[in-house]
Design an enzyme around this catalytic site. Structure first.
Site, mmCIF file in Angstrom:
data_model
loop_
_atom_site.group_PDB
_atom_site.id
_atom_site.type_symbol
_atom_site.label_atom_id
_atom_site.label_comp_id
_atom_site.label_asym_id
_atom_site.label_seq_id
_atom_site.Cartn_x
_atom_site.Cartn_y
_atom_site.Cartn_z
ATOM 1 N N ASP A 179 0.902 -1.512 0.161
ATOM 2 C CA ASP A 179 0.023 0.030 -0.052
ATOM 3 C C ASP A 179 0.900 1.350 -0.024
ATOM 4 O O ASP A 179 2.045 1.281 0.761
ATOM 5 C CB ASP A 179 -0.775 -0.064 1.271
ATOM 6 C CG ASP A 179 -2.096 1.032 0.978
ATOM 7 O OD1 ASP A 179 -2.261 1.493 -0.038
ATOM 8 O OD2 ASP A 179 -2.535 1.341 2.049
ATOM 9 N N GLY A 180 0.312 2.276 -0.672
ATOM 10 C CA GLY A 180 1.063 3.487 -0.469
ATOM 11 C C GLY A 180 1.514 4.105 -2.025
ATOM 12 O O GLY A 180 2.137 5.339 -1.646
ATOM 13 N N ASN A 181 1.235 3.557 -3.028
ATOM 14 C CA ASN A 181 1.724 3.822 -4.280
ATOM 15 C C ASN A 181 1.133 5.282 -4.718
ATOM 16 O O ASN A 181 1.965 6.255 -5.025
ATOM 17 C CB ASN A 181 0.892 2.952 -5.517
ATOM 18 C CG ASN A 181 1.718 1.606 -5.253
ATOM 19 O OD1 ASN A 181 2.569 1.536 -4.451
ATOM 20 N ND2 ASN A 181 1.338 0.503 -5.906
ATOM 21 N N GLY A 182 -0.111 5.454 -4.466
ATOM 22 C CA GLY A 182 -0.774 6.896 -4.587
ATOM 23 C C GLY A 182 -0.044 8.151 -4.017
ATOM 24 O O GLY A 182 0.075 9.046 -4.644
ATOM 25 N N ARG A 223 -1.041 8.985 -9.708
ATOM 26 C CA ARG A 223 -1.170 7.655 -9.111
ATOM 27 C C ARG A 223 -0.661 6.535 -10.030
ATOM 28 O O ARG A 223 0.196 5.795 -9.234
ATOM 29 C CB ARG A 223 -2.573 7.534 -8.764
ATOM 30 C CG ARG A 223 -3.172 8.554 -7.769
ATOM 31 C CD ARG A 223 -4.662 7.923 -7.504
ATOM 32 N NE ARG A 223 -4.792 6.690 -6.936
ATOM 33 C CZ ARG A 223 -4.511 6.220 -5.427
ATOM 34 N NH1 ARG A 223 -4.215 7.300 -4.803
ATOM 35 N NH2 ARG A 223 -4.366 4.972 -5.078
ATOM 36 N N HIS A 263 1.870 3.188 -9.153
ATOM 37 C CA HIS A 263 1.866 1.965 -9.286
ATOM 38 C C HIS A 263 3.059 1.259 -10.152
ATOM 39 O O HIS A 263 3.830 0.121 -10.029
ATOM 40 C CB HIS A 263 0.780 1.584 -10.105
ATOM 41 C CG HIS A 263 -0.661 1.978 -9.226
ATOM 42 N ND1 HIS A 263 -0.834 1.607 -7.790
ATOM 43 C CD2 HIS A 263 -1.852 2.666 -9.754
ATOM 44 C CE1 HIS A 263 -2.122 2.072 -7.624
ATOM 45 N NE2 HIS A 263 -2.369 2.724 -8.526
ATOM 46 N N SER A 265 -7.395 -5.900 -4.742
ATOM 47 C CA SER A 265 -8.445 -6.296 -3.914
ATOM 48 C C SER A 265 -9.951 -6.545 -4.681
ATOM 49 O O SER A 265 -10.194 -5.595 -5.391
ATOM 50 C CB SER A 265 -8.546 -5.590 -2.692
ATOM 51 O OG SER A 265 -9.271 -4.288 -2.823
ATOM 52 N N SER A 266 -10.691 -7.242 -3.848
ATOM 53 C CA SER A 266 -11.917 -7.288 -4.318
ATOM 54 C C SER A 266 -12.605 -5.816 -4.346
ATOM 55 O O SER A 266 -13.553 -5.447 -5.180
ATOM 56 C CB SER A 266 -12.980 -7.951 -3.435
ATOM 57 O OG SER A 266 -12.418 -9.512 -3.101
ATOM 58 N N TRP A 274 -12.169 -2.553 -7.172
ATOM 59 C CA TRP A 274 -13.066 -2.226 -8.570
ATOM 60 C C TRP A 274 -13.844 -0.796 -8.157
ATOM 61 O O TRP A 274 -14.163 -0.109 -9.306
ATOM 62 C CB TRP A 274 -14.253 -3.301 -8.566
ATOM 63 C CG TRP A 274 -13.771 -4.615 -9.070
ATOM 64 C CD1 TRP A 274 -13.579 -5.694 -8.417
ATOM 65 C CD2 TRP A 274 -13.154 -4.851 -10.421
ATOM 66 N NE1 TRP A 274 -12.994 -6.757 -8.876
ATOM 67 C CE2 TRP A 274 -12.751 -5.952 -10.324
ATOM 68 C CE3 TRP A 274 -13.151 -4.235 -11.494
ATOM 69 C CZ2 TRP A 274 -12.335 -6.922 -11.537
ATOM 70 C CZ3 TRP A 274 -12.610 -5.085 -12.654
ATOM 71 C CH2 TRP A 274 -12.023 -6.483 -12.498
ATOM 72 N N LEU A 280 10.794 -20.686 -4.679
ATOM 73 C CA LEU A 280 9.850 -19.684 -4.220
ATOM 74 C C LEU A 280 8.457 -19.982 -4.815
ATOM 75 O O LEU A 280 8.156 -19.862 -6.000
ATOM 76 C CB LEU A 280 10.126 -18.250 -4.425
ATOM 77 C CG LEU A 280 9.338 -17.425 -3.720
ATOM 78 C CD1 LEU A 280 9.167 -17.201 -2.242
ATOM 79 C CD2 LEU A 280 9.508 -15.795 -4.313
ATOM 80 N N ILE A 336 -6.421 -4.900 7.712
ATOM 81 C CA ILE A 336 -6.157 -6.010 7.071
ATOM 82 C C ILE A 336 -6.765 -5.804 5.750
ATOM 83 O O ILE A 336 -6.430 -6.456 4.602
ATOM 84 C CB ILE A 336 -6.500 -7.301 7.703
ATOM 85 C CG1 ILE A 336 -6.081 -7.376 9.293
ATOM 86 C CG2 ILE A 336 -6.512 -8.486 6.937
ATOM 87 C CD1 ILE A 336 -4.625 -7.869 9.143
HETATM 88 C C1 IPE Z 1 -5.164 -2.900 0.066
HETATM 89 O O1 IPE Z 1 -5.087 -1.408 -0.256
HETATM 90 C C2 IPE Z 1 -5.178 -3.576 -1.567
HETATM 91 C C3 IPE Z 1 -3.880 -3.819 -2.078
HETATM 92 C C4 IPE Z 1 -2.883 -3.413 -1.802
HETATM 93 C C5 IPE Z 1 -4.057 -4.312 -3.292
HETATM 94 P P1 IPE Z 1 -6.254 -0.481 -0.299
HETATM 95 O O2 IPE Z 1 -5.510 0.968 -0.666
HETATM 96 O O3 IPE Z 1 -7.167 -0.670 -1.265
HETATM 97 O O4 IPE Z 1 -6.811 -0.532 1.058
HETATM 98 P P2 IPE Z 1 -7.632 0.198 1.937
HETATM 99 O O5 IPE Z 1 -9.217 0.354 0.953
HETATM 100 O O6 IPE Z 1 -7.216 1.638 1.927
HETATM 101 O O7 IPE Z 1 -7.894 -0.258 3.140
HETATM 102 C C1 IPE Z 2 -1.802 0.238 -3.460
HETATM 103 O O1 IPE Z 2 -1.373 1.362 -3.156
HETATM 104 C C2 IPE Z 2 -1.778 -0.335 -4.524
HETATM 105 C C3 IPE Z 2 -3.247 -0.996 -5.096
HETATM 106 C C4 IPE Z 2 -4.239 -0.727 -4.110
HETATM 107 C C5 IPE Z 2 -3.567 -1.446 -6.109
HETATM 108 P P1 IPE Z 2 -2.586 2.682 -3.275
HETATM 109 O O2 IPE Z 2 -2.949 2.824 -4.875
HETATM 110 O O3 IPE Z 2 -3.739 2.105 -2.389
HETATM 111 O O4 IPE Z 2 -2.132 4.078 -2.797
HETATM 112 P P2 IPE Z 2 -2.484 4.941 -1.699
HETATM 113 O O5 IPE Z 2 -2.904 3.930 -0.368
HETATM 114 O O6 IPE Z 2 -3.615 5.635 -2.340
HETATM 115 O O7 IPE Z 2 -1.388 5.745 -1.244
HETATM 116 MG MG MG Z 3 -4.226 2.249 -0.287
#
Ligand code: IPE
Ligand code: IPE
Ligand code: MG
Length: 246
Positions: free
Chosen positions: A19-22, A32, A36, A64-65, A68, A130, A194
């Site tokens: 998490d945290g790409n955006g 964003r 990714h 994740s589900s 979408w 792996l 989670i």
């Molecule tokens: C969780 O990240 C899903 C993935 C890393 C693929 P999200 O950024 O979608 O999670 P929430 O919605 O903030 O909990």
């Molecule tokens: C996780 O990074 C990647 C995916 C859910 C696909 P995010 O895109 O959720 O990044 P933030 O949470 O917005 O920084």
């Molecule tokens: Mg996120």
């Protein structure tokens, strides 16, 4: 057979919520999407490290589900990135004896991507290093629901006695069948949740949360998480004294 961990304190199964790409991209005034893309380098780094350490299974949450619900344009960029990365990396997976398995409901993905995913699974099926599992359109609740459906169908067909349904049967019906339980669950990006990831398999996982954004999570950051794990005392319900004696 998968490689055995080199040391007892190396987790067999590591799962990561990437998490945290955006936020990484936004902090740099980029789109964003750029976040990714940068995240793919971190995937490479953790896969290499996991291979070197003799970790048996690495499960990465890629989509994740619930993802979408994002703007269509972002979802479509993520699909493109999957496809490109799979094309580009399949050779390296084979060179490193890595077996790839996609876990999740991929039937909702573009056909070309579904086909490529299946091809890469087949191309790497005989590797025994792996076990790399990419969670794509995965949700822990979805997994349990589809497992329950499978077992219910077996009962309806008279092939399964309801009394025989136990934890093992459910685990075998999960899309993660055959993979060990999660020992270490890492989440980058600072959120303490989670997000419907491996609910069943993380029942006794050690949790590791770090504020580091996924594109900044490199081999060194992964090693820090592994060191932290190595220092935990896993009791599985026993007392600390019992575990020390064992
Ligand atoms: C969780 O990240 C899903 C993935 C890393 C693929 P999200 O950024 O979608 O999670 P929430 O919605 O903030 O909990
Ligand atoms: C996780 O990074 C990647 C995916 C859910 C696909 P995010 O895109 O959720 O990044 P933030 O949470 O917005 O920084
Ligand atoms: Mg996120």
């Amino acid at each position: 057979m998968p490689k055995q961990p080199i040391s007892q304190n190396i987790p067999k199964h590591v799962a990561i919520i990437m998490d945290g790409n955006g936020r990484w991209a936004q902090a740099r005034g980029k789109s964003r999407t750029a976040g990714h893309r940068a995240g793919v380098d971190s995937v490479r780094a953790v896969v290499e490290t996991a291979t070197q350490k003799g970790i048996q299974a690495l499960t990465l949450f890629a989509f994740s589900s619930e993802n979408w619900r994002r703007p269509k344009s972002e979802v479509s960029v993520l699909f493109d990135l999957f496809l490109i990365t799979l094309q580009r990396e399949v050779r390296k997976l084979c060179d490193n004896n890595i077996r790839l398995r996609i876990i999740g409901d991929i039937s909702a993905f573009p056909e070309k991507l579904q086909r490529r995913m299946s091809e890469v699974e087949q191309e790497t099926a005989n590797n025994n290093g792996l076990w790399l599992q990419i969670a794509a359109n995965y949700g822990g609740r979805w997994d349990m629901a589809q497992a329950a459906r499978q077992l219910a169908e077996q009962v309806a067909q008279g092939k399964l006695d309801p009394q025989a349904i136990d934890e093992q049967k459910l685990a075998e019906a999960s899309v993660l069948a055959g993979s060990p339980d999660v020992d270490l669950l890492i989440r980058t990006g600072g959120e303490l949740r989670i997000s419907n990831f491996l609910l069943w398999h993380s029942a006794y996982a050690e949790l590791y949360f770090t504020p580091t954004l996924w594109p900044d999570f490199d081999a060194q950051a992964f090693n820090v998480a592994l060191l932290d794990f190595a220092q935990r005392q896993r009791r599985f319900g026993k007392t600390g004294e019992q575990v020390q004696v064992a």
